[in-house]
Design a protein around this motif. Structure first.
Motif, PDB file in Angstrom:
ATOM      1  N   THR A 166      46.344 -11.136  14.973  1.00  0.00           N
ATOM      2  CA  THR A 166      45.860 -12.487  15.286  1.00  0.00           C
ATOM      3  C   THR A 166      46.889 -13.494  14.794  1.00  0.00           C
ATOM      4  O   THR A 166      47.312 -13.430  13.632  1.00  0.00           O
ATOM      5  CB  THR A 166      44.505 -12.766  14.619  1.00  0.00           C
TER       6      THR A 166
ATOM      7  N   GLU B 296      47.157 -17.289  14.125  1.00  0.00           N
ATOM      8  CA  GLU B 296      46.442 -18.557  14.033  1.00  0.00           C
ATOM      9  C   GLU B 296      47.396 -19.705  14.337  1.00  0.00           C
ATOM     10  O   GLU B 296      48.516 -19.755  13.833  1.00  0.00           O
ATOM     11  CB  GLU B 296      45.834 -18.734  12.635  1.00  0.00           C
ATOM     12  N   ASN B 297      46.932 -20.619  15.186  1.00  0.00           N
ATOM     13  CA  ASN B 297      47.677 -21.837  15.536  1.00  0.00           C
ATOM     14  C   ASN B 297      48.928 -21.535  16.350  1.00  0.00           C
ATOM     15  O   ASN B 297      49.884 -22.318  16.337  1.00  0.00           O
ATOM     16  CB  ASN B 297      48.071 -22.634  14.283  1.00  0.00           C
TER      17      ASN B 297
ATOM     18  N   THR C 237      44.627 -20.263  19.149  1.00  0.00           N
ATOM     19  CA  THR C 237      44.803 -19.045  18.349  1.00  0.00           C
ATOM     20  C   THR C 237      44.718 -17.841  19.273  1.00  0.00           C
ATOM     21  O   THR C 237      43.817 -17.762  20.105  1.00  0.00           O
ATOM     22  CB  THR C 237      43.737 -18.969  17.240  1.00  0.00           C
TER      23      THR C 237
ATOM     24  N   VAL D 235      49.440 -16.659   9.967  1.00  0.00           N
ATOM     25  CA  VAL D 235      49.028 -18.062   9.952  1.00  0.00           C
ATOM     26  C   VAL D 235      50.266 -18.942  10.099  1.00  0.00           C
ATOM     27  O   VAL D 235      51.073 -19.056   9.174  1.00  0.00           O
ATOM     28  CB  VAL D 235      48.268 -18.414   8.661  1.00  0.00           C
TER      29      VAL D 235
END
Length: 349
Positions: free
Chosen positions: A160, A162-163, A189, A231
């Motif tokens: 994943t 994020e952003n 995301t 992230v």
């Protein structure tokens, strides 16, 4: 009854017996040698050790050539894995470090000839163990054991970002949007699964001109919850580019409008007296851009700056003329994101 005349001249009974015994010894030695090779070089434990050593050597072509490692579409479906899952990580130059200090703890043979081989190993500072089910294949030359994994040791990592959408692992930069369309492609995301070699440790990070993410290490095992979150955050360059866009908008689009309330701009003034000259705006202090992740984009909260107006007015009370010089607040917020083509989208609020 055989007589001395039945044997070739010069060949004694003892010679025949000697050659016969030698032949038997050679056969026994051969069988023993094959048995030894099948227990060691061609044994099920060695098969597993070689697989783990290939990972440690980052020899992924050898890993994938190991019988039973590669998964067919049907086998992927049997394991509940989407057949379209990316194989981009199944290559050299991706693993951060592989298994070390490998030891075979047990090798248990079942009635059907299938072996369960349990190996201990160290990944970084963590010692783990895994059990591998291996089954025999058709022997090499009819005598030397060959093996394959009954269950592929490959694993799946759910990544994943994020952003953002891009991440780096080893020497690769990958895009989690591959194969997506519509709303999935535009999501702020992004997530995607990847087939990977296991056991091994991978380091995920990202570093570009606009976004950066600190490294995250993930030890991966076949049956573990192999999930990692990268992230990303705006770099100073990203913030500066947004700042330049904001400054240009305020100075070139807003401050150049000779009106009391510049259209679409975050400042203005209401004057009760008669305006005699064209208003002249200037920017005294630009709002300082700061960006934090929001639900759908990076956001700048309500931030203040200062604009200045210069205009001649006539009093409606006594008719006198005066030059109005006044600072007015700028109150600005915005959202911004990186479009698929790499350019910035900015929306003022």
């Amino acid at each position: 009854m055989a007589t001395e005349t039945d044997r070739p001249p010069g060949v004694s009974v003892w010679a025949v017996l000697g050659w016969s015994l030698l032949a038997v010894l050679l056969v026994v030695a051969f069988v023993a040698a094959v048995g030894g090779l099948n227990r060691t070089v061609y044994g099920s434990s060695t098969f597993v050790e070689r697989y783990l050593q290939a990972i440690a050597d980052d020899d992924i072509s050898q890993v994938m050539a190991t019988p039973g490692v590669e998964l067919s579409s049907a086998e992927l479906e049997e394991r509940g894995i989407d057949p379209s899952t990316s194989t981009a990580l199944l290559r050299s130059g991706v693993i951060d470090h592989g298994p070390e200090d490998v030891r075979i703890l047990s090798d248990v043979e079942g009635d059907d000839g299938v072996h369960v081989v349990t190996a201990s190993y160290r990944i970084g500072t963590v010692i783990s163990e895994s059990a591998y089910v291996v089954r025999p294949l058709e022997p090499l030359y009819g005598v030397l054991n060959r093996w394959e994994f009954a269950e592929s040791p490959l694993a799946v990592i759910d990544v994943t970002v994020e952003n953002g959408a891009l991440f780096q692992v080893g020497s690769l930069t990958l895009d989690t949007r591959v194969g997506k369309s519509g709303d999935d492609l535009a999501a702020f995301t992004q997530s995607a699964p990847y087939l990977t070699v296991a056991p091994a440790a991978y380091e995920f990070a990202y570093d570009s001109q606009l976004l950066t993410a600190p490294p995250v290490e993930l030890p991966v095992v076949r049956d573990g919850e192999n999930e990692v979150v990268v992230v990303t955050a705006p770099t100073d360059v990203f913030v500066q580019r947004v700042q330049e866009e904001v400054d240009e908008y305020l100075s070139e689009t807003c401050a150049t409008q000779p009106v009391l309330q510049p259209s679409g701009c975050p400042f203005g003034i209401v004057i009760d007296d008669r305006v005699v000259s064209s208003p002249q705006w200037s920017i005294v202090e630009y709002p300082v851009v700061t960006l934090t992740p929001g639900e759908d984009a990076f956001e700048m909260p309500r931030t203040e700056g200062t604009a200045h107006i210069s205009v001649e007015v006539q009093s409606l009370f006594d008719g006198s003329f005066s030059q109005l010089e006044e600072d007015r607040p700028i109150v600005l917020s915005l959202t911004t994101w990186i479009k698929p083509d790499g350019s910035l989208a900015i929306e003022l609020r």
